[in-house]
Motif scaffolding. Structure first.
Motif, short mmCIF file in Angstrom:
data_model
loop_
_atom_site.label_atom_id
_atom_site.label_comp_id
_atom_site.label_asym_id
_atom_site.label_seq_id
_atom_site.Cartn_x
_atom_site.Cartn_y
_atom_site.Cartn_z
N LEU A 180 -53.30 -40.46 -25.69
CA LEU A 180 -53.10 -39.31 -25.94
C LEU A 180 -52.36 -39.75 -27.96
O LEU A 180 -51.40 -40.32 -28.05
CB LEU A 180 -51.88 -39.41 -25.26
CG LEU A 180 -52.17 -38.66 -23.81
CD1 LEU A 180 -53.50 -39.79 -23.19
CD2 LEU A 180 -50.81 -38.31 -22.98
N THR A 181 -52.90 -38.40 -28.26
CA THR A 181 -52.28 -38.57 -30.13
C THR A 181 -51.42 -37.39 -29.87
O THR A 181 -52.20 -35.76 -29.69
CB THR A 181 -53.63 -38.67 -31.16
OG1 THR A 181 -53.96 -40.09 -30.97
CG2 THR A 181 -52.60 -38.73 -32.36
N GLU A 182 -50.43 -37.40 -30.72
CA GLU A 182 -50.03 -36.28 -31.12
C GLU A 182 -50.46 -35.19 -32.08
O GLU A 182 -51.26 -35.77 -33.01
CB GLU A 182 -48.11 -36.60 -31.45
CG GLU A 182 -48.19 -37.15 -32.96
CD GLU A 182 -46.85 -37.49 -33.74
OE1 GLU A 182 -45.62 -36.51 -32.86
OE2 GLU A 182 -46.91 -38.34 -34.02
N THR A 183 -50.12 -33.68 -32.03
CA THR A 183 -50.61 -32.92 -32.44
C THR A 183 -49.69 -33.32 -34.36
O THR A 183 -48.66 -33.84 -34.06
CB THR A 183 -50.89 -31.24 -32.59
OG1 THR A 183 -49.11 -31.43 -31.62
CG2 THR A 183 -51.44 -31.35 -30.92
N PRO A 184 -50.48 -32.49 -35.01
CA PRO A 184 -49.70 -32.70 -36.56
C PRO A 184 -48.42 -31.15 -36.49
O PRO A 184 -48.64 -29.76 -37.19
CB PRO A 184 -50.52 -32.02 -37.21
CG PRO A 184 -51.95 -31.26 -36.89
CD PRO A 184 -51.69 -31.93 -35.37
N GLY A 185 -47.35 -31.60 -35.87
CA GLY A 185 -46.33 -30.85 -35.50
C GLY A 185 -46.82 -29.62 -34.53
O GLY A 185 -47.71 -30.36 -34.05
N PRO A 186 -45.77 -29.31 -33.89
CA PRO A 186 -45.79 -28.21 -32.93
C PRO A 186 -46.94 -26.92 -33.36
O PRO A 186 -46.85 -26.55 -34.66
CB PRO A 186 -44.39 -27.33 -32.32
CG PRO A 186 -43.85 -27.72 -33.95
CD PRO A 186 -44.41 -28.91 -34.23
N PRO A 187 -47.25 -26.21 -32.30
CA PRO A 187 -48.38 -24.71 -32.81
C PRO A 187 -48.04 -23.91 -33.79
O PRO A 187 -48.16 -23.15 -35.18
CB PRO A 187 -48.16 -23.50 -31.37
CG PRO A 187 -48.46 -24.80 -30.52
CD PRO A 187 -46.99 -26.12 -31.28
N GLU A 188 -46.40 -23.98 -34.09
CA GLU A 188 -45.83 -23.16 -35.24
C GLU A 188 -46.17 -23.29 -36.49
O GLU A 188 -45.78 -22.96 -37.56
CB GLU A 188 -44.51 -22.88 -34.66
CG GLU A 188 -43.70 -23.88 -34.65
CD GLU A 188 -43.67 -24.27 -33.33
OE1 GLU A 188 -42.31 -25.08 -32.37
OE2 GLU A 188 -44.49 -23.97 -32.22
N GLU A 189 -46.26 -24.76 -36.79
CA GLU A 189 -46.31 -25.39 -38.09
C GLU A 189 -47.83 -25.16 -38.60
O GLU A 189 -48.35 -26.05 -39.51
CB GLU A 189 -46.30 -26.72 -37.65
CG GLU A 189 -44.46 -26.84 -37.78
CD GLU A 189 -43.67 -27.90 -38.17
OE1 GLU A 189 -43.94 -29.60 -38.55
OE2 GLU A 189 -42.23 -28.20 -37.80
N TRP A 190 -49.09 -25.31 -37.57
CA TRP A 190 -50.62 -25.25 -37.86
C TRP A 190 -50.83 -24.72 -39.11
O TRP A 190 -50.14 -23.44 -39.01
CB TRP A 190 -50.99 -24.86 -36.44
CG TRP A 190 -50.74 -26.07 -35.58
CD1 TRP A 190 -50.44 -27.14 -35.41
CD2 TRP A 190 -51.14 -26.23 -33.88
NE1 TRP A 190 -50.50 -27.91 -34.76
CE2 TRP A 190 -50.23 -27.86 -33.62
CE3 TRP A 190 -52.39 -25.09 -33.12
CZ2 TRP A 190 -51.86 -27.20 -32.22
CZ3 TRP A 190 -52.56 -25.53 -32.23
CH2 TRP A 190 -52.44 -26.43 -32.19
N PRO A 191 -51.19 -24.70 -39.69
CA PRO A 191 -51.75 -23.77 -40.98
C PRO A 191 -52.09 -22.35 -41.06
O PRO A 191 -52.47 -21.63 -42.56
CB PRO A 191 -52.71 -24.62 -41.57
CG PRO A 191 -53.20 -25.77 -41.23
CD PRO A 191 -52.39 -25.71 -39.70
N ILE A 192 -53.76 -22.53 -40.08
CA ILE A 192 -54.03 -20.71 -40.35
C ILE A 192 -53.04 -19.86 -39.16
O ILE A 192 -52.69 -20.55 -37.78
CB ILE A 192 -55.25 -21.00 -39.87
CG1 ILE A 192 -55.84 -22.04 -41.00
CG2 ILE A 192 -56.25 -19.27 -39.94
CD1 ILE A 192 -57.46 -22.71 -40.66
N VAL A 193 -53.12 -18.81 -39.56
CA VAL A 193 -52.14 -17.70 -38.31
C VAL A 193 -53.33 -15.71 -38.57
O VAL A 193 -53.28 -15.84 -39.60
CB VAL A 193 -50.86 -17.43 -39.52
CG1 VAL A 193 -50.17 -16.17 -38.06
CG2 VAL A 193 -50.14 -18.81 -39.36
#
Length: 546
Positions: free
Chosen positions: A463-476
């Motif tokens: 298991l690998t953590e994501t690059p921050g929680p979804p609200e920090e993902w770059p495309i909206v």
């Protein structure tokens, strides 16, 4: 940042990303695996006595190209049937792709069945016993936008990869693994005094940016364009049209190789006949010349020799020629599962630089859980500027999740993850070499779907953590939903070799004559297990990409 949404396009993106709306695209191709069986069956027939057996080409940019080229090796009668079958199959795949975004689920299922029926028809025509197994179709999806990166993210990524390589240079594990592989080929133990340590002439690293512009680094391979080659057709298609211009034209493989190699030295592309995942191995050719495993150690103009110089870098040469060639590989698919010479060529290409897919770090913590199973926790590694060079990972024993009812497995899963503090959204890898799946760890339905796929002898899950929680993902998008983005970033080191290669080999190893390779099962999306349990830290290995 520039955003030009159209239709259902995204609303905004993180720093350094340019996003524009575009039509969603689904491209459908056949898997080449069942067609390899068809060709083998045809080649066993009387129509090919005294002529080369038909086979898939050693390399091809896509499945359609591979199948078209293979058809040229057939006799006239078989070629006519082959071409007719491919036309029907391509028409069915094109209809499926065109209808996908507007059709109902039932209509999509009917279109899939129609395309697969054409593959079954070819299988039966050739007289192959049984029915083809595994996925018969390969789907490539482009979401309804195009994404480009600008100078801000480009420079941030350049710095981040520089930090990653510098830290591995100080750590030395990746270099020691590279030397270990090459030492097996050298006679005795070549002196390494004064040998320059470095990541090699080229490589590729996966990068996951955040909405704030931070960079999370994933795995890295010592190969040229291994991650993007599989998606070449969709990437090229996405670059067309009225979108914003790239800051620089996308470089060709030939242009990158010219910058990285000294004058008078050519690159030679390593190929294999037994890729673990033949569909993943498809990519545009990198060089004109190929290193065929059958040529290793052979005599005559096609014979390949291997030389390891005093700096423990491998070189290939042709029998009777003075020119040196540098082996390069351009895929994430492992070759050499049944052919030791293919495995050797892959190792030689990987030994040009550092394999970073296993990260070689940091020192893990072993945890004994309440149910008496073990877990290994690898902490996150973050640089002073916020660059994450290694996300946090958990390797857990799979035993409690492969037996019992769905409810029992889910409860065992939740107890383990709660005890370890694993977040609700992570990437999960069910086997070494298998693709990472983005999984909601608190969803019983998602977990049942995932765990039902596990073979009973699965040793562990990663298991690998994501690059921050979804609200920090770059495309909206326009509805405010966030999406993760992953960049396959290729890099070169133009000054890797300032001196020409040696003219007198420091060490040369004669290669043994090959034994007939044993047929190996095709791994669809995964490679064979290497037997490591959750309590055993990983070791580096060349060619460990996905």
């Amino acid at each position: 940042m520039r955003v030009t949404p159209e239709g259902g396009g995204p609303g905004r993106a993180g720093p350094g990303l340019v996003v524009e709306g575009a039509a969603g695209v689904l491209r459908v191709c056949p898997s080449v695996v069942p067609f390899g069986r068809v060709l083998d069956r045809l080649g066993d027939g009387p129509g090919y006595a005294g002529r080369p057996a038909p086979a898939l080409p050693l390399r091809a940019a896509c499945a359609w190209t591979a199948l078209e080229v293979a058809g040229r090796s057939l006799n006239a009668a078989d070629a006519a049937v082959w071409e007719s079958g491919l036309r029907r199959l391509r028409s069915a795949c094109d209809r499926l792709g065109a209808r996908y975004h507007s059709a109902s689920a039932m209509e999509v299922a009917e279109s899939v069945a129609a395309a697969e029926a054409e593959i079954h028809r070819m299988w039966e025509w050739a007289g192959v016993p049984g029915r083809p197994e595994g996925d018969l179709l390969v789907f490539s999806v482009r979401l309804p936008w195009r994404v480009y990166w600008c100078d801000e993210l480009r420079e941030g990524t350049r710095r981040a990869i520089g930090l990653l390589l510098a830290r591995h240079g100080r750590d030395g594990t990746a270099e020691r693994e590279r030397v270990r592989l090459l030492g097996r080929l050298a006679d005795g133990a070549p002196s390494t005094a004064g040998r320059a340590r470095g990541p090699g002439p080229w490589g590729s690293v996966l990068v996951r940016p955040t909405v704030a512009g931070a960079v999370w680094l994933g795995g890295g391979l010592p190969h040229l364009m291994p991650f993007a080659g599989l998606h070449h057709a969709l990437l090229a298609e996405a670059a067309e049209g009225s979108g914003p211009a790239h800051p620089d034209p996308p470089p060709s493989a030939a242009a990158w190789l010219r910058r990285a190699l000294p004058d008078g030295v050519e690159a030679i592309e390593v190929v294999g006949r037994d890729a673990a995942n033949p569909d993943a191995a498809l990519h545009p050719p990198l060089t004109d010349e190929v290193a065929d495993p059958r040529d290793l150690g052979g005599e005559g103009p096609a014979g390949l020799t291997v030389t390891v110089d005093g700096g423990l870098r491998p070189w290939l040469g042709r029998a009777g020629e003075a020119a040196w060639r540098v082996p390069v590989y351009g895929s994430c698919a492992v070759i050499g599962r049944g052919d030791p010479r293919g495995r050797l060529l892959l190792a030689l290409a990987g030994a040009q630089g550092w394999d970073l897919t296993r990260r070689h770090e940091p020192v893990p913590a072993r945890v004994r859980l309440a149910d008496d199973t073990c877990a290994v926790v690898y902490p996150r590694v973050t640089c002073a500027d916020g660059t994450v060079t290694a996300p946090k990972r958990w390797r857990i024993e799979a035993g409690p999740f492969v037996v019992g009812s769905a409810a029992e497995r889910y409860l065992a899963w939740r107890r383990t993850l709660d005890e370890l503090g694993v977040p609700d959204l992570v990437y999960v890898r069910i086997a070494l070499g298998a693709p990472e799946l983005l999984v909601r760890t608190d969803s019983p339905l998602v977990l049942r779907t995932l765990l039902d796929r596990l073979p009973a002898d699965t040793p562990c899950l990663e298991l690998t953590e994501t690059p921050g929680p979804p609200e920090e993902w770059p495309i909206v998008d326009q509805a405010g939903r966030h999406y993760a983005a992953e960049l396959a970033v290729d890099w070169i080191h133009p000054r890797h070799r300032s001196e020409p290669p040696p003219r007198r080999p420091a060490s040369h190893r004669a290669l043994p004559q090959p034994q007939a390779p044993q047929p190996a099962p095709v791994a669809r999306g995964r490679r064979e297990q290497d037997g490591q349990g959750a309590g055993e830290p990983e070791e580096g290995g060349v060619g460990r990409g996905e």
